[in-house]
Design a protein around this motif. Structure first.
Motif, mmCIF file in Angstrom:
data_model
loop_
_atom_site.group_PDB
_atom_site.id
_atom_site.type_symbol
_atom_site.label_atom_id
_atom_site.label_comp_id
_atom_site.label_asym_id
_atom_site.label_seq_id
_atom_site.Cartn_x
_atom_site.Cartn_y
_atom_site.Cartn_z
ATOM 1 N N THR A 48 0.832 -1.201 0.000
ATOM 2 C CA THR A 48 0.000 0.000 0.000
ATOM 3 C C THR A 48 0.866 1.250 0.000
ATOM 4 O O THR A 48 0.566 2.214 -0.704
ATOM 5 C CB THR A 48 -0.954 -0.004 1.216
ATOM 6 N N ASN A 61 0.506 6.015 -7.205
ATOM 7 C CA ASN A 61 -0.758 6.656 -7.574
ATOM 8 C C ASN A 61 -0.684 8.177 -7.464
ATOM 9 O O ASN A 61 -1.304 8.889 -8.251
ATOM 10 C CB ASN A 61 -1.903 6.113 -6.726
ATOM 11 N N ASN A 88 -7.537 4.390 0.165
ATOM 12 C CA ASN A 88 -7.729 4.293 -1.277
ATOM 13 C C ASN A 88 -6.463 3.934 -2.043
ATOM 14 O O ASN A 88 -6.491 3.868 -3.274
ATOM 15 C CB ASN A 88 -8.273 5.619 -1.810
ATOM 16 N N ASN A 129 -4.792 1.328 -2.747
ATOM 17 C CA ASN A 129 -4.751 0.170 -3.640
ATOM 18 C C ASN A 129 -5.802 0.213 -4.739
ATOM 19 O O ASN A 129 -5.959 -0.742 -5.485
ATOM 20 C CB ASN A 129 -4.879 -1.128 -2.833
ATOM 21 N N ASN A 130 -6.512 1.328 -4.839
ATOM 22 C CA ASN A 130 -7.502 1.513 -5.898
ATOM 23 C C ASN A 130 -7.105 2.762 -6.680
ATOM 24 O O ASN A 130 -7.512 3.869 -6.350
ATOM 25 C CB ASN A 130 -8.902 1.654 -5.304
ATOM 26 N N GLN A 131 -6.305 2.565 -7.712
ATOM 27 C CA GLN A 131 -5.725 3.684 -8.454
ATOM 28 C C GLN A 131 -6.784 4.637 -8.994
ATOM 29 O O GLN A 131 -6.627 5.851 -8.925
ATOM 30 C CB GLN A 131 -4.834 3.159 -9.586
ATOM 31 N N GLN A 132 -7.891 4.121 -9.480
ATOM 32 C CA GLN A 132 -8.921 4.971 -10.067
ATOM 33 C C GLN A 132 -9.551 5.888 -9.025
ATOM 34 O O GLN A 132 -9.655 7.096 -9.238
ATOM 35 C CB GLN A 132 -9.991 4.102 -10.736
ATOM 36 N N VAL A 133 -9.947 5.348 -7.896
ATOM 37 C CA VAL A 133 -10.556 6.144 -6.831
ATOM 38 C C VAL A 133 -9.531 7.108 -6.236
ATOM 39 O O VAL A 133 -9.815 8.293 -6.035
ATOM 40 C CB VAL A 133 -11.150 5.230 -5.727
ATOM 41 N N PHE A 134 -8.339 6.606 -5.963
ATOM 42 C CA PHE A 134 -7.275 7.433 -5.388
ATOM 43 C C PHE A 134 -7.002 8.645 -6.276
ATOM 44 O O PHE A 134 -6.999 9.789 -5.821
ATOM 45 C CB PHE A 134 -5.997 6.597 -5.228
ATOM 46 N N SER A 135 -6.798 8.390 -7.555
ATOM 47 C CA SER A 135 -6.447 9.451 -8.491
ATOM 48 C C SER A 135 -7.571 10.473 -8.631
ATOM 49 O O SER A 135 -7.333 11.687 -8.618
ATOM 50 C CB SER A 135 -6.105 8.837 -9.848
#
Length: 146
Positions: free
Chosen positions: A51, A58, A124, A126-132
């Motif tokens: 992470t 990310n 967030n 580990n969730n590139q889309q949500v993080f970004s």
């Protein structure tokens, strides 16, 4: 078996969050009065988990994808800082970073405001889309205020 893995994952994430000594606060400070920019600071220790590595990747992706011009113009800067290295001791103390932490240091006319995004980053990371998507919004909001 999968419930056990989920339970252990929750425990591990909880331990990581508490070990990072993350506190959700904004701290005003000051630097040169003519400075206006956003510093994105990714603190980490020498030994990093998946992470922690994802947070860095990310953050870098988000900045390069959505803020490349601001990076070129030094309106946004990005620093990856190992808190275990002696030369980073003072900046780690300034941000109270003892492990993985993510901060926006918003500098407007020399006045600093530190925004701790560590909890957001771990939730967030580990969730590139949500993080970004969420990091982009946070940075855009701060850029509007500059």
């Amino acid at each position: 078996m999968s419930k056990t893995i989920q339970f252990l994952s929750v425990i591990v994430i909880g331990l990581i969050l508490t070990s990072c000594n993350a506190q959700d606060k904004k701290k005003p400070d000051s630097v040169g009065k003519s400075v206006t920019k956003i510093e994105v600071l990714d603190f980490h220790s020498t030994h990093r988990c998946m992470t922690c590595n994802a947070i860095e990747a990310n953050t870098k992706y988000t900045l390069e994808t959505y803020f490349s011009q601001e990076l070129k113009d030094n309106k946004i800067t990005f620093q990856v800082i190992n808190v275990d290295e002696k030369e980073h001791e003072k900046i780690a103390e300034k941000f109270e970073a003892s492990g993985t932490s993510l901060f926006l240091n918003v500098i407007k006319n020399g006045k600093e405001t530190q925004i701790d995004l560590t909890n957001f980053a771990f939730m967030n990371g580990n969730n590139q889309q949500v993080f970004s998507k969420e990091l982009k919004i946070k940075i855009e909001n701060e850029l509007k205020a500059l």
